[in-house]
Design a protein around this motif. Structure first.
Motif: not given
Ligand code: IYR
Length: 240
Positions: A58-62
Motif C-alpha cells: 500500500p501507499v500512504a494516503r497522506e
C-alpha cells in the motif's frame, strides 16, 4: 509558506469580481541555480517510465493527498478547476474495474482496433489482460467536469476542459513520480463504467485511469517506450 485563504467568491459561485494581491511566494533564482534546477528537473522527470507490473504494497494516503493537492494547483480555464480525482483502493471496486476494462479491451484487441493501431501498440506489448488494475494498491480515476453544477443544482459552463484536466493530470504524474511512485496512464476505451463504480455524476467524463504504486522488484518495461524524440525534433525557435 502558508497561503492565507482569501475572502473572494469561489470559482463555483460565479460573478466574482477582480481583486488583486502581490504575487505570493515567487522565487527568482540566480542564473546558475536556475540552470541547475532546470537540468535537474529534466533529468529526474526523464527517469519516469510507464509501469504495468505493480507490487501490492500500500501507499500512504497522506502521500497521495499531497500529490492530489499539487494536481489541484494546475492552471485551468477561468480557474474553474473542472476535474475530479476518485481514488480507489477498495479491492472489490478494483476487481469490478478490471473486469469492465478487460471486457472492453478484449473487443478492442479482437477487432475494434484497426490494424494500424495494433501495429503502433506492438512494441509496447499491451494486451487485453489488465491484472495491474487489481494488483496495484490504488487507482486514480480522473474525471473531466463537462459543465459545473451549482450547489442548488443549476448548470454553468466550463471552459477549456480537456486542456485543464490534461494539465492537472500532468501535475499529478510529476508529483507522484517526484514522491517515488510508479504509474501507468491507462485509458480503457470506452470507460463510462467508471462513473458507476466510482459513484460520479453524468456531468463528469472519465478521461484517464491512473494506476499507482511501487513497481514489482523484477518489473520490466518496453525499451521502445523509453525512446524519446530529441529536442530538435519536437521544438522550434523563431528568433530574429
Ligand atoms: N486501451 C488499450 C490500448 C492502448 C492504447 C494506447 I493509444 C496505448 O498507448 C496503450 C494501450 C490498452 O490499455 O491495452
Amino acid at each position: 509558506m502558508k497561503i492565507p485563504v482569501k475572502s473572494v467568491a469561489s470559482p463555483m459561485t460565479g460573478k466574482a469580481k477582480l481583486v488583486l494581491e502581490p504575487l505570493p511566494a515567487y522565487r527568482e533564482y540566480p542564473a546558475v541555480e536556475m540552470a541547475l534546477r532546470a537540468s535537474e528537473f529534466s533529468a529526474d522527470i526523464a527517469r519516469r517510465r510507464t509501469v504495468r507490473d505493480f507490487d501490492s504494497r500500500p501507499v500512504a494516503r497522506e502521500v497521495i493527498e499531497q500529490c492530489l493537492l499539487a494536481a489541484g494547483t494546475a492552471p485551468s480555464g477561468a480557474n474553474q478547476q473542472p476535474w475530479h480525482f476518485a481514488v480507489v483502493t477498495d479491492p472489490a471496486r478494483k476487481k469490478r474495474i478490471r473486469e469492465a476494462a478487460e471486457a472492453e479491451e478484449r473487443e478492442f484487441y479482437a477487432g475494434r482496433a484497426p490494424q494500424e493501431w495494433l501495429d503502433a501498440l506492438a512494441p509496447l506489448g499491451t494486451d487485453p489482460n489488465k491484472p495491474f488494475l487489481e494488483e496495484a494498491p490504488l487507482l486514480i480515476a480522473i474525471f473531466a467536469q463537462k459543465y459545473g453544477v451549482r450547489p442548488e443544482g443549476g448548470k454553468f459552463s466550463h471552459y477549456y476542459v480537456p486542456e485543464s484536466v490534461g494539465i492537472a493530470a500532468g501535475f499529478l504524474i510529476a508529483a507522484l513520480h517526484h514522491a517515488g511512485l510508479a504509474m501507468l496512464t491507462h485509458t480503457p476505451s470506452p470507460m463510462g463504467f467508471l462513473n458507476q463504480i466510482c459513484a460520479r455524476p453524468s456531468s463528469e467524463k472519465p478521461v484517464i485511469l491512473l494506476v499507482v504504486g511501487y513497481p514489482k522488484s523484477d518489473c520490466q518495461v518496453p525499451v521502445y517506450a523509453g525512446i524519446k524524440k530529441p529536442l530538435q525534433q519536437f521544438t522550434s525557435w523563431l528568433e530574429s
